[in-house]
Every structure is written in C-alpha cells, then in structure tokens.
Design an enzyme around this catalytic site. Sequence first.
Site, PDB file in Angstrom:
ATOM      1  N   GLU A  21      40.926  42.319  27.320  1.00  9.65           N
ATOM      2  CA  GLU A  21      42.138  42.523  27.279  1.00  9.65           C
ATOM      3  C   GLU A  21      42.212  43.441  25.896  1.00  9.65           C
ATOM      4  OE1 GLU A  21      46.499  40.405  28.129  1.00  9.65           O
ATOM      5  OE2 GLU A  21      45.225  39.168  26.601  1.00  9.65           O
TER       6      GLU A  21
ATOM      7  N   GLU B  68      48.944  37.243  23.361  1.00  6.60           N
ATOM      8  CA  GLU B  68      49.111  38.838  23.170  1.00  6.60           C
ATOM      9  C   GLU B  68      49.553  39.381  21.872  1.00  6.60           C
ATOM     10  OE1 GLU B  68      51.142  40.416  26.402  1.00  6.60           O
ATOM     11  OE2 GLU B  68      49.491  39.687  27.996  1.00  6.60           O
TER      12      GLU B  68
ATOM     13  N   ARG C 176      47.109  50.572  31.986  1.00  8.34           N
ATOM     14  CA  ARG C 176      47.115  49.984  33.434  1.00  8.34           C
ATOM     15  C   ARG C 176      46.436  50.906  34.380  1.00  8.34           C
ATOM     16  NH1 ARG C 176      48.846  44.786  32.960  1.00  8.34           N
ATOM     17  NH2 ARG C 176      50.713  44.440  31.690  1.00  8.34           N
TER      18      ARG C 176
ATOM     19  N   GLU D  82      51.381  33.209  26.595  1.00  8.64           N
ATOM     20  CA  GLU D  82      51.087  34.812  26.734  1.00  8.64           C
ATOM     21  C   GLU D  82      51.782  35.350  25.449  1.00  8.64           C
ATOM     22  OE1 GLU D  82      49.641  36.710  28.613  1.00  8.64           O
ATOM     23  OE2 GLU D  82      49.026  35.117  30.225  1.00  8.64           O
TER      24      GLU D  82
ATOM     25  N   GLY E  47      58.928  44.437  48.786  1.00  8.53           N
ATOM     26  CA  GLY E  47      58.561  45.039  50.239  1.00  8.53           C
ATOM     27  C   GLY E  47      57.043  44.696  50.465  1.00  8.53           C
TER      28      GLY E  47
ATOM     29  N   ALA F 215      53.662  40.146  28.812  1.00  7.12           N
ATOM     30  CA  ALA F 215      54.093  39.335  30.128  1.00  7.12           C
ATOM     31  C   ALA F 215      52.626  39.056  30.421  1.00  7.12           C
ATOM     32  CB  ALA F 215      54.534  40.460  31.026  1.00  7.12           C
TER      33      ALA F 215
ATOM     34  N   GLU G 112      55.737  38.381  44.396  1.00  8.98           N
ATOM     35  CA  GLU G 112      55.689  38.034  42.900  1.00  8.98           C
ATOM     36  C   GLU G 112      56.880  37.731  42.583  1.00  8.98           C
ATOM     37  OE1 GLU G 112      54.088  40.054  38.885  1.00  8.98           O
ATOM     38  OE2 GLU G 112      54.302  41.240  40.596  1.00  8.98           O
TER      39      GLU G 112
ATOM     40  N   ARG H 249      52.847  42.731  59.552  1.00  5.03           N
ATOM     41  CA  ARG H 249      53.319  42.499  58.042  1.00  5.03           C
ATOM     42  C   ARG H 249      52.137  42.474  57.167  1.00  5.03           C
ATOM     43  NH1 ARG H 249      57.226  44.605  59.829  1.00  5.03           N
ATOM     44  NH2 ARG H 249      59.392  44.198  59.949  1.00  5.03           N
ATOM     45  N   GLU H 250      51.976  43.282  56.067  1.00  4.07           N
ATOM     46  CA  GLU H 250      50.690  43.349  55.338  1.00  4.07           C
ATOM     47  C   GLU H 250      51.523  42.822  53.946  1.00  4.07           C
ATOM     48  OE1 GLU H 250      48.848  46.992  55.281  1.00  4.07           O
ATOM     49  OE2 GLU H 250      48.156  46.571  57.229  1.00  4.07           O
TER      50      GLU H 250
END
Length: 185
Positions: free
Chosen positions: A139, A95, A63, A91, A114, A75, A118, A36-37
């Site tokens: 940013e 932002e 992104r 945040e 998967g 976020a 997070e 599993r990675e």
Amino acid sequence: MDLVEKQLQTALVYEGGFLQVHKDKVLLPDGAEASREYILHPGAVAILALTADRQLVLERQYRYPAGRVFVEIPAGKIDPNEAPALTARRELLEETGYRAGRWLHLGTAYPCIGYSNEQISYYLAEDLELGERELDEGEFLEVFTLPLEQVMQMTLSGEICDSKSIVGLHWLAAHLDGRLPGAAV
C-alpha cells in the site's frame, strides 16, 4: 407493480481475494427471463477526518483500474466479522496515523448499484491525534491536510472526482450545517 426480480439460477464465475463475480438467471416482473452479472463485495468504510482548525485529512493514491492518481478521503474494506465502526478506526490509523477521540456515523451509501452490492459506511472522525502509520504491505499513499473549503472547491473543479469522497463531503457539509445529525459510535 412488483419490481422485484426473482433469482432462478446462480453461478460463481470468479472468486478473488475479496470479490466474487456471479452470473444469475432471473425472472422479471413481466414473466420474462434475463441474466444478471454482479460483484459481491464485503463492504467498506470512508472517513472524514477533520482537524480542530477545519483541515481535512486526505490521501493521494494510485488506483490501478482507473490508471491514475486520485485525491480522496481515507477508506478501506471491511474484514470478515469486523464491525464497520472498528474498520473505520483501523483504516484511519493504518493509512494516516491518526486516532480520533470522537466518531460519528454519517450514513451508508451504495456506490455501484448497477453491478455490485457494495455498501460504504461514512464516519466523521474528530479530536485527532497524529501517530505512526501502519500501511498494509503493497500500500502506497501520500497523506496531507487541506482546509475544508478548499477541499469542497476541489470537488467542483474535478480535482476530487471519486464518488466515495464526493458523497462523504456532501454529508460532512450537511452535518456541519446542522442538517445531518450523525450517530455517535
């Protein structure tokens, strides 16, 4: 049936500024072994900042992994030893420049089950006051507001297509309809 996979070995493959990549050997429920990675992530928050006239605060941001600009809700990642509710306040101010007088926790979701642990905690921010932004170094983003109905339509047209924003908007709609109470923070 026991579905739990048991860790037999773990190896840190990569450690970056805030992500860690691991490769483990696990024992499957049927006794076979597999690898599993996965990525360990510190967690994040997402904020649905709603003005008194039902405008939603949004961001336009490039992104790099996806190679494009996205329209999304504010976020950010949780810093070490920082409570998610404090991250949300920090945040939003950094932002967008907004501070909120009222905060509700709407829920927590796992966006990438998967390959990552997070978790994103979602907050509704209301009673907004606009001040100065405090962007992190490096940013770059554009902040704007749109009517909530228009934002919801943008999820259906594909203009808003990141899962974080779509989940948050789904929960916001449920909250506004009285189906999701939220918890004051």
